[in-house]
Structures are given as C-alpha cells and as structure tokens.
Design a protein around this motif. Structure first.
Motif, PDB file in Angstrom:
ATOM      1  N   LYS A 148      42.041  45.889  47.104  1.00  0.00           N
ATOM      2  CA  LYS A 148      40.896  46.761  47.354  1.00  0.00           C
ATOM      3  C   LYS A 148      39.746  45.949  47.930  1.00  0.00           C
ATOM      4  CE  LYS A 148      37.593  49.833  45.046  1.00  0.00           C
ATOM      5  NZ  LYS A 148      37.153  50.397  43.740  1.00  0.00           N
ATOM      6  N   THR A 150      36.084  45.110  48.308  1.00  0.00           N
ATOM      7  CA  THR A 150      34.910  45.349  47.457  1.00  0.00           C
ATOM      8  C   THR A 150      33.612  44.891  48.088  1.00  0.00           C
ATOM      9  OG1 THR A 150      35.241  43.236  46.333  1.00  0.00           O
ATOM     10  CG2 THR A 150      36.304  45.158  45.368  1.00  0.00           C
ATOM     11  N   GLU A 184      35.753  40.715  39.405  1.00  0.00           N
ATOM     12  CA  GLU A 184      36.716  41.579  38.725  1.00  0.00           C
ATOM     13  C   GLU A 184      36.860  41.192  37.264  1.00  0.00           C
ATOM     14  OE1 GLU A 184      38.170  44.188  39.661  1.00  0.00           O
ATOM     15  OE2 GLU A 184      39.924  44.465  38.388  1.00  0.00           O
TER      16      GLU A 184
END
Length: 490
Positions: A148, A150, A184
C-alpha cells in the motif's frame, strides 16, 4: 511528465563507506524510538540524511483521504540554515497536482528530477509546485507498506542542481522502506495498546515486530543470537543464500561467511555507551556451492542480546570493479601484468627485501627474430607469437615471480627471494632455454628466441629505475639473434 524526464541521467556520486553506517544509525534510532519521541526520531533522521546528501531540505509526506479526495500532508521536515520551511504551507495539498509523479510511486519507482526547470509542459502543475518552493532538483522515494502506498520521502536541492548515482538511489529506496516500516509498526503499537494493554509487553520486542514487516522486503534481512545462530530471516535473504528459511534457522552465520564476520559476534559499545553498528562486505557461500558478494549493515541490540542486519547482493558491482581493475593493470593482448602493475610489484619487492636482507633480480627480455615474423606473416601472427611467448615465460618461472609485458616485443621478469648470483643465473637460464617459437617463412624455419639481461639488488642498484637500467644494458650487450642471457657487470 514522462518517465524518461522523471528518471533523468545520473552522474556517478559514490556514497562510500559512510552511507551504510548512517543507515545503521538511522535504523537503530527508529527502532529504539519511544511513543513520545518518534517524530523527533524521524526528523533527526531527515537531518542526518539531508546533511550527508548535501541538500537543503528533506521531508516526509503522508497521504490521507478526506471527502472522497486524496490529500497529502507534509508531516516531517528538516531545512538547512537559511532555507525557509514549507511544512505549514503544504498541508492538505491535493494529490491530483502530482498525478504523473503518482504514476511512478504507484509502481514503486523512485522519482529523480535532476532539473526542475527542464520538466515538460504536460508536467506544469508539478513544476509550478516545486518552483514555488525554490527547488532546483528533487529526489523522492515512495513509502509502501504491505503493497500500500502511504506517502513519500523527499530531498530537495535549493542552491544548485544536484544529481544522484544509482547506488545512492538504491540505499535511499531502502530507507524509504525502513521509514514506512517504522510508521506501520508505530500504528500497530498504538492500535494494540488501545485494544488490550496486556499486548504492550509483547510489542516491547521491537526487533521481532520489525521482522514481521521486513519479511516482504526485496533486500536480505536476518537476526542472530549471541552465538551467531539465525533466529529470523526474510525471503530476500533466502534468495541470496540459496537455502530455505527452515534450513537457515538451523545454521550459523559462520556456515555462510566462514571466518569473515568481523571480530566474531561480540557486543561492542561506543564511548556514549550505545551499541556500535557495523558495516562490512563479504562473500556468502550458497547451498549449491556458488558464491555471492554481499554488503552487510547491522547493529547489536542489547535489549534482546541479538544482532539484526540488512544484506545487499553486490555481486555484479564487485565483478565490474574487479574487471575494471584487471583491465587497468594488465596487458590486453597477453593478459600479463602491464608496466604500471610491474613497477608497483617491483617497488613492493624492493621494500620487503630491504627489511629482510634478501635479494631481488630483474630480467629484461627482448625477442630475437620477432620483427621478421611480424613483417612477413602479419600482425595477427605476430600477436599469436607474443601470446605464446607470454605463456612460455609464465610457465618457466616460480609462482612467486612476476612476468609482465613491458611493451612491443619486450617482456620483464621479477624474481623475488633470490639467494645469490648463482641462484639468479639458474632461474634465468631455465627461462632462456624455454623460449623457443618456430615459424615457417618462405619455406624456411624462423626461430624466435630471447635475449635476456639480468640485474640483482642491491649489488646493481637499490631502486626500480637503477635495476631496470642495468638489466636493459645487459640485455643489449647479449643481443645477438641466437638468444642467451647475461648478468650485468658495471
């Protein structure tokens, strides 16, 4: 903005040994950051990187969605002295303004803009956004976690145009993954603490948590216990090592690196009491017996008594460097050392002989009848003769001696650790007897032999120049077309 413009030509700018150490320090700082000082850890990392890369601004942008629109916020920033901050102004910026850059980020590619003012008209919105900040050159790397996108990590040159090498871009790309991984991990930590306070103790082992994130990285990553046994490896490292994860977890780092792991596996501390990061290059022996050159950057973690490291496969880079070094020091026709290489070895041999009291002999070798072969049969045949002579000379000397091509049809030999004059004559006599190449010219045999002049240190000279001059003089005295050798006599 086309991909061609975004990935402008790069001028080599080797990062040298300091970059791996900087990477290890930033990695450690992010890893050890607590909840109250995470922003400071990011900005300190940006400051270190910005100063090392000699740029004027480094920053992090993170994406968010609001009312169906994708926006980006400048969340962290460092600026050099005298350079204005853009952080407050760059909040809630529509991502649509950098649509073409987003195409690269989505594919996981680095955005390299050596010259902002050269961006084409179709990239006008991006160009205007960068020029409004006074940016001349920019380097941006996407922040991706579990596939993903970010945000991105960026570096701006404000005072002068800058270009970055492929090695710098590769390491910056790795740093982007580290920053994204840290974000994360921190998000997971906050979420887990809010759900169940009991999980906080399990999250305290930050090395294990980071290992979960690092499994999907392309670069190799491993964790060792205090004895060097693998505790954790990612897929990238299994590809480099050629073993499965299960096999590696039953092995030691010394099974792959032998004794080349620096200073064993002991914990070292700097003057501040912090554990020291290390960076080194080595060679991994793979399961099937082949090898790969690798760069290892890691750090000892005193909280867990472990060692964690990143591993990059640098085999192709090392191969290119070795090939370039070989070409710089060897004759392209015969693959023998060239004149420069020979002189370096002679200087070194003379220095060692001066310390040990041993003798060194130098032999100048000139070919007889070579010009007749070269003129009558052509240069191609002459080259064959030179290669054959090079093979004969190399086979007639000891492993410790050096045969080099001096130029044209002249060769030179360095004999180290010569006992006395009789020993030198014995060594040269063997060479003289071996040099014999026959070619048929107009139905008659032409025999290429060698005339060899010999000089010995220290009796004939103590410098490379004096020895070579004496050997050359002796060679011309003996040159008679039939071959032979002569020891110099003043």
């Amino acid at each position: 903005m086309t991909d061609r413009m975004l990935t402008s030509r790069k001028v080599p700018n080797p990062c040298g040994p300091e970059m791996p150490r900087l990477l290890a320090r930033i990695f450690s700082t992010l890893l050890e950051a607590g909840e109250d000082n995470r922003d400071a850890a990011v900005e300190n990392g940006l400051k270190s990187l910005g100063e090392f890369l000699r740029v004027e601004r480094s920053y992090v942008f993170l994406f968010r969605r609001e009312d169906g629109e994708m926006l980006m916020d400048n969340t962290h920033e460092w600026c050099a002295a005298g350079v204005s901050s853009e952080k407050d102004r760059l909040q809630g910026v529509p991502v649509s303004l950098i649509a073409r850059s987003m195409d690269l980020f989505t594919r996981g590619e680095v955005l390299n803009i050596p010259r902002v003012f050269d961006l084409p008209e179709e990239s006008r919105t991006e160009r205007d956004l960068l020029e409004s900040q006074g940016i001349l050159s920019a380097l941006m790397v996407p922040l991706r976690v579990s596939g993903k996108l970010t945000g991105f990590l960026g570096f701006d040159a404000v005072h002068e145009v800058r270009e970055w090498s492929d090695d710098v871009i590769a390491i910056i790309s790795l740093l982007g993954k580290m920053f994204a991984g840290a974000f994360e991990l921190w998000d997971r930590t906050r979420l887990l603490k809010s759900v169940n306070s009991a999980l906080e103790r399990r999250i305290a082992d930050r090395t294990a948590e980071l290992g979960l994130i690092l499994r999907t990285m392309d670069e190799g990553y491993f964790v060792l216990d205090s004895g060097g046994t693998f505790l954790n490896v990612n897929e990238g490292f299994t590809r480099i090592a050629g073993y499965s994860a299960e096999e590696l977890l039953s092995m030691s780092i010394f099974d792959l690196l032998g004794s080349s792991f620096p200073d064993g596996l002991k914990e070292e501390r700097s003057g501040s009491g912090r554990t020291a990061g290390i960076s080194f290059e080595s060679r991994i022996i793979r399961k099937e017996g082949s090898w790969r050159d690798v760069s290892v950057t890691g750090r000892f973690l005193p909280e867990t008594g472990t060692f964690a490291a990143f591993v990059r496969d640098i085999t192709e880079r090392v191969r290119r460097e070795r090939a370039m070094n070989f070409r710089a020091n060897h004759d392209p026709l015969t693959n023998l050392p060239n004149r420069r290489c020979f002189l370096d070895r002679l200087e070194s041999a003379l220095a060692k002989a001066g310390e040990t009291g041993s003798e060194v002999a130098v032999a100048m070798v000139d070919l007889n009848c070579f010009k007749r072969v070269n003129d009558s049969m052509g240069h191609a045949e002459g080259d064959k003769v030179l290669r054959e002579i090079a093979r004969i000379l190399s086979g007639a000397v000891r492993d410790s001696d050096t045969v080099a091509r001096w130029g044209g049809d002249e060769f030179v030999i360095l004999f180290e650790k010569v006992r006395d004059e009789a020993d030198a004559e014995s060594l040269v006599s063997r060479v003289s007897e071996e040099v014999r190449v026959i070619r048929a010219i107009r139905g008659r045999e032409t025999v290429v032999t060698a005339s060899i002049g010999v000089a010995i240190s220290p009796r004939h000279g103590r410098t490379a120049e004096s020895l070579l001059r004496c050997a050359d003089e002796a060679m011309y005295r003996v040159k008679n077309g039939e071959g032979g050798f002569l020891l110099f006599s003043g």
